[in-house]
Structure formats: C-alpha cells, structure tokens
Design an enzyme around this catalytic site. Structure first.
Site, short mmCIF file in Angstrom:
data_model
loop_
_atom_site.label_atom_id
_atom_site.label_comp_id
_atom_site.label_asym_id
_atom_site.label_seq_id
_atom_site.Cartn_x
_atom_site.Cartn_y
_atom_site.Cartn_z
N GLY A 128 0.57 -1.35 -0.32
CA GLY A 128 -0.13 -0.45 0.27
C GLY A 128 1.42 1.67 0.23
O GLY A 128 2.02 1.01 -0.29
N LYS A 138 0.71 5.38 20.10
CA LYS A 138 2.92 6.30 20.55
C LYS A 138 3.77 6.04 21.18
O LYS A 138 4.88 6.05 21.95
CB LYS A 138 3.22 7.62 19.24
CG LYS A 138 2.36 6.61 18.05
CD LYS A 138 2.41 7.81 16.96
CE LYS A 138 1.40 7.14 15.54
NZ LYS A 138 0.98 8.40 14.96
P1 NAP Z 1 -2.24 0.26 3.53
O1 NAP Z 1 -2.27 0.96 2.49
O2 NAP Z 1 -3.95 0.25 3.91
O3 NAP Z 1 -1.72 -0.53 2.85
C1 NAP Z 1 -2.23 -1.65 3.42
C2 NAP Z 1 -1.31 -3.35 2.32
O4 NAP Z 1 -1.71 -4.90 2.73
C3 NAP Z 1 -2.11 -3.65 0.57
O5 NAP Z 1 -1.40 -3.64 -0.54
C4 NAP Z 1 -3.46 -4.72 0.60
O6 NAP Z 1 -3.04 -5.73 -0.24
C5 NAP Z 1 -2.33 -5.28 2.28
N1 NAP Z 1 -2.83 -6.31 3.06
C6 NAP Z 1 -4.13 -5.81 3.61
N2 NAP Z 1 -4.63 -7.09 4.53
C7 NAP Z 1 -4.12 -8.28 3.64
C8 NAP Z 1 -4.66 -9.34 3.86
N3 NAP Z 1 -4.95 -9.56 4.92
N4 NAP Z 1 -3.54 -10.59 3.08
C9 NAP Z 1 -2.81 -9.80 2.10
N5 NAP Z 1 -2.35 -8.15 1.39
C10 NAP Z 1 -3.45 -7.51 2.99
O7 NAP Z 1 -1.26 0.67 4.61
P2 NAP Z 1 -0.34 1.51 4.72
O8 NAP Z 1 -0.98 2.84 4.96
O9 NAP Z 1 1.12 1.56 3.46
O10 NAP Z 1 -0.11 1.66 6.50
C11 NAP Z 1 0.68 -0.10 6.51
C12 NAP Z 1 1.39 -0.38 7.70
O11 NAP Z 1 2.18 0.72 8.25
C13 NAP Z 1 -0.10 0.48 8.89
O12 NAP Z 1 0.97 -0.85 9.86
C14 NAP Z 1 -0.05 1.75 9.08
O13 NAP Z 1 -0.44 1.70 10.90
C15 NAP Z 1 1.57 1.69 9.17
N6 NAP Z 1 2.67 3.15 9.06
C16 NAP Z 1 1.78 3.93 8.09
C17 NAP Z 1 2.18 5.28 8.10
C18 NAP Z 1 1.34 6.25 6.57
O14 NAP Z 1 2.06 6.86 6.67
N7 NAP Z 1 0.58 5.73 5.89
C19 NAP Z 1 2.86 6.04 8.83
C20 NAP Z 1 2.96 5.11 10.16
C21 NAP Z 1 2.84 3.75 9.94
P3 NAP Z 1 -4.27 -4.45 -1.85
O15 NAP Z 1 -3.41 -4.08 -1.76
O16 NAP Z 1 -4.39 -6.01 -1.97
O17 NAP Z 1 -5.16 -4.26 -0.57
#
Ligand code: NAP
Length: 432
Positions: free
Chosen positions: A12, A203
């Site tokens: 993601g 956090k």
């Molecule tokens: P995201 O955009 O929602 O991406 C999630 C990814 O995981 C997607 O590619 C999804 O697949 C995959 N996924 C979800 N459930 C799944 C499952 N059951 N089986 C297989 N694949 C699965 O999330 P994100 O924003 O990148 O965040 C990822 C992590 O980093 C989270 O824990 C978040 O709290 C942490 N984080 C994020 C940020 C930020 O700025 N975004 C900052 C700090 C920490 P599909 O693409 O096929 O749906």
C-alpha cells in the site's frame, strides 16, 4: 556476497515505497549491508490491483504465510491486527528478523510479540511505528543508552496537529478544521483514533517503554483527545502567548512514570510550538544531554518507508556480521503513576456573570484549594447587555503547578458558584 531473502507483506502507501527502494537501490543497499537484499515476494489481497511501484508481476502473491516461512527478513506493512499478528508470530517462529510499522498491533499485543522475539533470539524492529520518518526509537535506545531520560514530549499524530494548527491560524472551530483535514486527506473517513488521542497514546506507550526500560501498554496511558478544544480556547491561549498541541508525555516522577496524552498549552516560542501542519516532533529531556528535538514527517508512504528501510539495513548488517538480535531493554519495572500524581500548570476557561466581586470569589476558591493563580484575563461581552440580556465575563486563568486532585476540587467548587454560567475548558500547560 551473502543473499538475504526479504518478504514484504503489503504494497500500500508504505509497502509500495519499500518495494521501490529495495528494487531501485539494490546495489547501494548491498554495499551498505554486505548482503544482497533479494525481494522474494510481496503479499497483497489483490495481485491484479494497480500499484504505485513497478515490481515484477510474479513477485505478488496472496499466500503471505508461505512467503514468511522462506524469508530471512519479513517486513510487515499490512496494518491491522489479523493476519498481521499471526504472520509476525510465524516469522519469529521461523527465526526471521521482523520489521513492522504497525503501531495498532504493537498497542494491542506488543508485549506478546516482544517476548516471543526475545525468546526466539530474533530481532523485532518498529521505528516506523512512531512518528513516521523521524528517527526517534533508535536514538532513544542506542544514542541515549548511556544517559538517563527524564521526559519525552511528542507531537506524534499529524492529523490532530494539522487540525489544531488550522484552528490556531484561521480561528476555525474544531468541526470546520476537521472537515478541512478530511477534505485534504489528512484525516481518515473515521478519524476517531486520531482525534480521541488513541493513536498518540499507542505511540506514547512505545516511547515510554523505550525511554524508561519498562513495558507500558496502551491501557497505561491516560488519554484525552482534542474534540472539546474550542476556537475560544485557541484564541485565549494565543492571546496569552501559548499554542495548543496534542502531546504524548512520558515522564519520570518520584516513584514511577506518568504516561499521558492530552491537549496542552505550550509557549509559542517552545520548539514544539513551531511544529506546524501535519508535521511531527519529539522533544526529549535527558540528564546529561539536556534538551533534544527530533522533527520531520510523521506519515506518508515515502517518509515512512525511509524509517522501515533503516530497520531493514540495520537487521541485514546484523545478519551478515552475526551476533544476537537487538532487544529492547526492560531492566526496570517502574510502576505507572495515576494522573493524580502529576503536577502541572493548568489553564481554565469559564463564563461568569459580569458582577462586582466575581473575581474575588473565584480567586478565593483557588486559594482555599491550594491552587495558586499565575494570570487571570477577563473579556466582558457587552453586546448581550445592549440587547437586554445580562453582560457576561469570559475568564481565562493560568495557574502555577497544582495536582490534578487540587485542580479538580477547585473546578468543582467554581461550578457550584451561582455567578458561574459554565466552565468551558480545563487544559494543562507544559514547557514553561
Ligand atoms: P495500506 O495503504 O492500507 O496498505 C496495506 C497493504 O496491505 C495493501 O497492499 C493490502 O493489499 C495489504 N493487505 C492488507 N490486508 C491484507 C491481507 N489480509 N492479506 C494480504 N495483504 C493484505 O497501509 P499503509 O498506509 O501502507 O500502512 C501500512 C502500515 O504502516 C500500517 O500498520 C500503518 O499503521 C503503518 N504506518 C503507516 C504510515 C502511513 O503514512 N501510511 C505511517 C506510519 C506507519 P491490497 O493492496 O491488495 O489491498
């Protein structure tokens, strides 16, 4: 050169940027780690979904479990509790090093994961879980390991900082600033975890655990969000030289540690006062180092991927050089102190009748409860009087240090005065 197999769970916002770095910077990463980091697979829900990064189609899989079992390093960026938890436990069981940014999972079940990783002698790193791109966990655990941290104060949630900053700069009410944050993509469709302080509390628990060598859980954090902060509070704080920020505070006090999240008045000239928009910052006070500030982007795919890759490179270097995994220090067992044990300065806003003797009655109640007033400002609303209603006075009081209990008793007594229409806000003041 050794090859390390890297499994990526999630592609993601963050995962796609981690994949990009692993694929684009493979040679530089090999030079820095002494091993080739081979991306062996990317687990997603939908292998055919369009992606931000050009990775070979055959790397995508829906079988995350199989991917985990064959990896040296597992990077979990799926988010959520399940299947992330089970997959991380599987990775630990198979002796893989784990890197995650999943603050929600660490808040709910961190202690189990840390213990399992310790028992298996594998490294579990999560720099990205706190304040996105900002390197803050490793400075606390490594760079300051020879010092004694006394206090950590963090703006660790970009959404709430954006909202409070918008209220401060435009005079908007909370609901309007939240709507603007949602429109611009800074707030999620369901903003509860951000605006109620739960994300900052997760956090805060991590920061407190690392700073004070004791494992604190989410429920140890006394948490108050920003939903009751009004434009009037912001204006009054501004008028008195303060800015309101949602702070996660972890503080060593006599007999234990206080971990709390609440809207806080801080002087505008304090380094945390200058943190605008969706930026994050963590202000650390240590016995020998003194005051330190870490500032940067708290979210976003690319910035967060930087923090993830820092953990990956560090893990790869250890796998190349050998030696035990780095585990978090839990050499202390410090109790969590109740909020009553904390003394801070307070800001109290109230609406009173504009009558002779009001100020002295209120001042007397503060004195009776042992709370000393530092400043008192009064704004009289005369318009209502001109329209025939009684004039009201808006009172804004900042106290010297007081305990929560003394302050609460004072506020209760004030509410009982017939000249008081309402106590509009009670906020803490820090950084003075
Ligand atoms: P995201 O955009 O929602 O991406 C999630 C990814 O995981 C997607 O590619 C999804 O697949 C995959 N996924 C979800 N459930 C799944 C499952 N059951 N089986 C297989 N694949 C699965 O999330 P994100 O924003 O990148 O965040 C990822 C992590 O980093 C989270 O824990 C978040 O709290 C942490 N984080 C994020 C940020 C930020 O700025 N975004 C900052 C700090 C920490 P599909 O693409 O096929 O749906």
């Amino acid at each position: 050169m050794k090859t390390l197999k890297v499994a990526l769970l999630g592609a993601g916002n963050v995962g796609s940027q981690v994949a990009r770095i692993l694929l684009e910077d493979a040679d530089a990463l090999a030079a820095r780690t002494g091993a080739r980091l081979e991306l062996v697979g990317i687990a997603v829900r939908n292998v055919d979904a369009p992606r931000d990064v050009q990775a070979p189609r055959e790397l995508y899989t829906t079988d995350a479990s199989a991917l985990v079992r064959g990896a040296d390093i597992v990077i979990e960026l799926m988010g959520g509790i399940e299947p992330a938890r089970t997959l991380i436990l599987e990775a630990i069981e198979h002796g893989a090093t784990v890197v995650t940014g999943n603050k929600a999972l660490l808040a709910v079940d961190g202690p189990t994961l840390y213990e399992k990783a310790d028992a298996a002698g594998v490294q579990l790193s999560y720099e990205a879980a706190v304040a996105g791109a900002i390197p803050i966990l490793r400075p606390i655990t490594d760079s300051l390991a020879g010092d004694k941290i006394t206090r950590v104060m963090g703006i660790v949630n970009g959404t709430t900082n954006f909202i409070l900053d918008a209220m401060d700069s435009t005079g908007a009410e909370f609901a309007d600033a939240l709507a603007e944050a949602t429109r611009l993509g800074y707030a999620e469709a369901d903003p509860t975890a951000d605006i109620e302080g739960h994300d900052a509390a997760a956090k805060g628990a991590i920061l407190a655990s690392l700073a004070f060598h004791t494992r604190f859980a989410l429920e140890d954090v006394n948490c108050q969000g920003i939903t009751s902060v009004t434009a009037g509070d912001i204006a009054a704080a501004k008028d008195a030289g303060y800015v309101i920020k949602l702070l996660a505070i972890a503080e060593k006090l006599d007999g234990g540690v206080s971990v709390r999240v609440h809207p806080t008045l801080i002087p505008r000239e304090h380094p945390l006062g200058a943190v605008r928009g969706a930026f994050n910052a963590v202000f650390v006070e240590a016995e020998s180092a003194g005051e330190l500030m870490f500032y940067g982007r708290g979210a976003g795919g690319s910035p967060t991927a930087s923090a993830v890759m820092g953990d990956v490179v560090s893990a790869a270097r250890r796998l190349v050089l050998g030696g035990p995994g780095r585990t978090d220090s839990t050499i202390e067992v410090l109790p969590v102190l109740p909020i009553d044990a904390v003394t801070t300065r307070y800001y109290i806003g109230m609406d009173a009748a504009d009558q002779p003797g009001v100020l002295s009655k209120i001042a007397a109640l503060f004195a009776e409860n042992g709370v000393s007033i530092e400043t008192m400002r009064q704004t009289v609303h005369r318009d209502e009087n001109e329209n025939g209603g009684p004039a009201t006075a808006e009172l804004r009081i900042v106290t010297h240090r007081a305990s929560e209990a003394a302050l609460a008793a004072t506020v209760e007594a004030i509410k009982g005065l017939d000249i008081i229409n309402s106590v509009t806000s009670v906020l803490r003041v820090e950084g003075v």
